[in-house]
Design a protein around this motif. Sequence first.
Motif, mmCIF file in Angstrom:
data_model
loop_
_atom_site.group_PDB
_atom_site.id
_atom_site.type_symbol
_atom_site.label_atom_id
_atom_site.label_comp_id
_atom_site.label_asym_id
_atom_site.label_seq_id
_atom_site.Cartn_x
_atom_site.Cartn_y
_atom_site.Cartn_z
ATOM 1 N N PRO A 156 0.823 -1.200 0.000
ATOM 2 C CA PRO A 156 0.000 0.000 0.000
ATOM 3 C C PRO A 156 0.866 1.262 0.000
ATOM 4 N N GLU A 157 0.392 2.295 -0.662
ATOM 5 C CA GLU A 157 1.171 3.529 -0.777
ATOM 6 C C GLU A 157 1.312 4.257 0.557
ATOM 7 N N ASP A 158 0.432 3.996 1.481
ATOM 8 C CA ASP A 158 0.504 4.724 2.752
ATOM 9 C C ASP A 158 1.298 3.977 3.814
ATOM 10 N N CYS A 159 1.972 2.902 3.421
ATOM 11 C CA CYS A 159 2.787 2.188 4.408
ATOM 12 C C CYS A 159 4.031 3.014 4.753
ATOM 13 N N PRO A 160 4.474 3.062 6.023
ATOM 14 C CA PRO A 160 5.717 3.770 6.383
ATOM 15 C C PRO A 160 6.908 3.083 5.728
ATOM 16 N N LEU A 161 7.769 3.907 5.151
ATOM 17 C CA LEU A 161 8.926 3.374 4.444
ATOM 18 C C LEU A 161 10.115 3.179 5.386
#
Length: 500
Positions: free
Chosen positions: A368-373
């Motif tokens: 998902p794009e909102d996962c912390p990197l």
Amino acid sequence: MIRPKLSLRRPLAVLAAALIGMTGAAVVATPAAAHHTTITATAVCDQLSGERVITWKVVNSERDKAATIKKVTAEPSSPVQVLVPGAEAVDLQGVAINRGGFVEAVQRVPGDTASAKLTVEARWDNRRERTNDGTIRLDRDAPCQPAPKCIDASQAKYSHTFDGPNGKATVKLEGDLPLCGEEKQYFTLVSYFAPRPQFATPQYVYGEPDSNFLGGTQTEIELNVGVPDCHTQVDLIWGGVDEVIDPLVEDGPRYGNKKLGERGAPGNRSSGPPGWYNGGSKNCTTPASTFASSCDGTVTVSLSNDGSISKYPVEFEVRGENGWSKTVTVAPGKADNETVVPAENAGKIEVLVEGKVIENGTYSWERPEDCPLPTVTTDADCETFGLTASNPEGGVPVKVEFTYGDKTETRTVAPGSSEKVTFPAGDDEAALVVLPELGLELEVIYAPEGCGGGGGGEEPPGLPVTGAAAGGIAAGAIALLAVGAVLFVLARRRRVHFTA
């Protein structure tokens, strides 16, 4: 004297012979000479009135004398009349019969009369009178009944057409007679959702049944119903909408002989094709699935069975990699949102119904794009160049490749942990950090404070000096955390320079 004797006998013999001859002529002639009438009759049934119509024929036996009918007696007693073309009928009594002729007269009697008799008294021109009679048997045939003007609904016959796949039928009253009085006969066409293309239960009525009646001036009807775009049953039944069975269930009531075209009553009172149909090319369900990836590598599969034709429960099978499988039954009109495929099985997911993958039923985990990197920090001095990769909680393990100079170190960083590599300081000005599974790269410039020359010692020209080396390292770490959060969201397969 002999001779006179002989002459006397001969005349006596001749006279005796003459008397015998005359007597015989009289006996033979007496019937011929007797005046009389011969009376015969025929009868027919008048179906309009239900009466027997007797035609009496009275024949004059005398060829040279006319006769007049003086008296007529009929049993049963009803008028006996001569039909006169173009004029009103006249009574038989008083009618003259020509020489050797006859006269016909008509008498109407009740339809159940067993026999009839006509007695005629006639008088001839020579004033001779004679009374004769004639009879006719009427009980050899069934009683005369009036032709019906209508037909009772319980005796009526019908014919029908039937097009089950298209939901069409017609029913027609046979014969020329309408139903009697206010009588009506209803017929109904009904379609069902069905679980199979052959007869199976349970079945549920689709839409509205179409019902109409035959009666009065209406002798033919057309019926139309919608048919579901799935397995179905369509029935043409005897009766109105109150005869419709909904639902049709196992061990429940059936239409049986009420279906038109059946062998038994009442369905066999209509001629035509069998008034029932089973078919359809697909299930009366709407199985669907949607997928949602989580940052921890799991996938939540949402299963639904709530489409417009979902009338039956659906048994889903959710399959993942490495043999993982789960079966979920979803009731009609419902959804299930709790099927979670573990991360180690989420590489390829399939959703099946009856052994077949449903439409849009395949999926693989996507980050998902909102996962912390992950973040990268540095710990550099004049002797070493340290790089630390940190992976936030709630994510998936991340592979990190650290390259500085001609050396590469690879680490897998578990969620909620960090991995650090340390390189000896060298002449290379930058290290490359690659996250291949995420398609991300980070270039970190090696420039510690307070070291002269390339990898250590004097400060390189042009590099800012802001304080102690420890202070510069801390500032660089904070900057990396901030920049990294933006970097890994926006910079896919891009090399970003950062000075440590």
